[in-house]
Design a protein around this motif. Structure first.
Motif, PDB file in Angstrom:
ATOM      1  N   UNK A   1       0.828  -1.198   0.000  1.00 40.74           N
ATOM      2  CA  UNK A   1       0.000   0.000   0.000  1.00 40.74           C
ATOM      3  C   UNK A   1       0.867   1.254   0.000  1.00 40.74           C
ATOM      4  N   UNK A   2       1.908   1.259   0.812  1.00 46.80           N
ATOM      5  CA  UNK A   2       2.810   2.403   0.859  1.00 46.80           C
ATOM      6  C   UNK A   2       3.466   2.639  -0.498  1.00 46.80           C
ATOM      7  N   UNK A   3       3.863   1.544  -1.149  1.00 43.65           N
ATOM      8  CA  UNK A   3       4.484   1.654  -2.461  1.00 43.65           C
ATOM      9  C   UNK A   3       3.513   2.232  -3.480  1.00 43.65           C
ATOM     10  N   UNK A   4       2.291   1.742  -3.484  1.00 44.16           N
ATOM     11  CA  UNK A   4       1.285   2.233  -4.423  1.00 44.16           C
ATOM     12  C   UNK A   4       1.027   3.728  -4.221  1.00 44.16           C
ATOM     13  N   UNK A   5       0.825   4.137  -2.974  1.00 45.14           N
ATOM     14  CA  UNK A   5       0.541   5.545  -2.703  1.00 45.14           C
ATOM     15  C   UNK A   5       1.716   6.428  -3.101  1.00 45.14           C
ATOM     16  N   UNK A   6       2.931   5.941  -2.914  1.00 43.86           N
ATOM     17  CA  UNK A   6       4.110   6.689  -3.361  1.00 43.86           C
ATOM     18  C   UNK A   6       4.111   6.866  -4.870  1.00 43.86           C
ATOM     19  N   UNK A   7       3.773   5.800  -5.590  1.00 45.79           N
ATOM     20  CA  UNK A   7       3.774   5.887  -7.050  1.00 45.79           C
ATOM     21  C   UNK A   7       2.762   6.919  -7.556  1.00 45.79           C
ATOM     22  N   UNK A   8       1.632   7.022  -6.852  1.00 41.32           N
ATOM     23  CA  UNK A   8       0.613   7.976  -7.287  1.00 41.32           C
ATOM     24  C   UNK A   8       1.020   9.411  -6.980  1.00 41.32           C
ATOM     25  N   UNK A   9       1.848   9.602  -5.953  1.00 41.04           N
ATOM     26  CA  UNK A   9       2.183  10.965  -5.538  1.00 41.04           C
ATOM     27  C   UNK A   9       3.530  11.464  -6.070  1.00 41.04           C
TER      28      UNK A   9
END
Length: 348
Positions: free
Chosen positions: A140-148
């Motif tokens: 989840x942390x990785x995904x949110x980083x990719x979006x931001x």
């Protein structure tokens, strides 16, 4: 008729359920048509789900199906309830939602869950196993980083920098995780409503404001059926209840059967117990029964939004149920709600 519950958004989750002897493409086309009707009736969001190798569910690729719904509609928010992150690489998920948001700006929701495949065979086919769900925080942390902002020099274009609201489905420790990550929460009365309310309370108490939401936001998912009588609405609930009983005793979630077929079945004691359990906890009946029940649910949970999900063999009755609910709530006549999530802090 009873006064409508307080004005909060009402949305729909559609699982692309398959009926006995129905082809999968037909079920998917029905989902797209349902999204068009949901928009016409005034619902706030229309979400689709992810299931793999399930005979009774056609929706296996939620971002693809969401694209079909978004293309066929004009203003309703469209999203996933949800993409099961352990089944996917976070970079690919970010890219898919970036494409969706680029094509349908201001309308896309990224609903996320942590369930893995239903059986060992499905998990192997997906290239994952149950242990992948244990790494959900990292995923989840990785995904949110990719979006931001990207991660380790890798960028999920076109997602990066776009406003793609994220939501977390509460399974297991999901409510605590949503609070920790500062994400809106989607939750149902499982295993009991008391457990749900306890999770919601902890979520609100422990919530950490984030770039995704400045304050807690709770979407309560509930099965709702509107029909002329309580008995008629209860009968409409039978196909889904039997599917639940069959899946938990046979290991396979089947297509929906008509109520008369279910009434003629000889169930085992265990199937009967699960069936009876699955028939409880729904909001159902005519409008004068359903509206006070929804108002009570909102009062008990403090829900910011209700996500309605209903499966039954009779497609016409199901659509009529959602239409009648929307009319009773005056959804089409309400002022535009917009994106009801509290404004997030400005991203750096």
């Amino acid at each position: 008729m009873s006064t409508a519950p307080q004005a909060i958004p009402y949305s729909i989750l559609d699982r692309s359920r398959v009926r006995q002897d129905q082809a999968y493409p037909e079920a998917l086309r029905e989902t797209v048509e349902f999204g068009q009707l949901a928009e016409q009736w005034g619902y706030h969001r229309f979400w689709v789900s992810e299931h793999h190798s399930v005979p009774g569910v056609a929706g296996s690729a939620p971002t693809v199906l969401a694209a079909g719904v978004a293309a066929a509609t004009r203003h309703i928010r469209v999203g996933t309830g949800g993409v099961m992150l352990p089944n996917h690489q976070p970079l690919v998920v970010a890219e898919q939602f970036g494409v969706l948001e680029s094509l349908y700006p201001g309308r896309i929701d990224m609903g996320l869950g942590r369930s893995v495949g239903f059986t060992d065979g499905v998990r192997r086919a997906l290239g994952h196993d149950k242990r992948d769900a244990e790494d959900f925080d990292a995923q989840l942390s990785e995904l949110l980083d990719f979006v931001t902002k990207g991660r380790s020099g890798v960028h999920a274009w076109p997602a990066e920098g776009l406003h793609i609201p994220a939501y977390l489905l509460a399974t297991g420790s999901g409510a605590a995780r949503a609070a920790r990550f500062g994400l809106p929460l989607v939750i149902a009365a499982f295993p009991t409503e008391a457990a749900m309310i306890e999770s919601i309370t902890r979520y609100r108490n422990d919530f950490r404001p984030s770039a995704w939401s400045a304050a807690p936001y709770v979407i309560v998912s509930s099965s709702v059926v509107v029909a002329d009588t309580v008995a008629e609405s209860r009968r409409l609930l039978m196909p889904e209840a039997w599917s639940a009983a069959y899946s938990r005793t046979q290991g396979e979630f089947p297509p929906l059967l008509p109520p008369e077929r279910i009434e003629a079945l000889t169930m085992t004691d265990r199937q009967r117990r699960i069936f009876d359990e699955s028939m409880r906890g729904h909001i159902h009946g005519p409008e004068e029964v359903v509206l006070p029940a929804l108002e009570s649910l909102v009062d008990r949970t403090g829900a910011d939004e209700i996500l309605v999900h209903t499966s039954t063999y009779d497609r016409a009755a199901r659509l009529d149920s959602h239409r009648r609910l929307a009319e009773a709530l005056n959804l089409a006549g309400a002022d535009a709600i917009g994106d009801a999530i509290p404004a997030a802090p400005q991203r750096r």
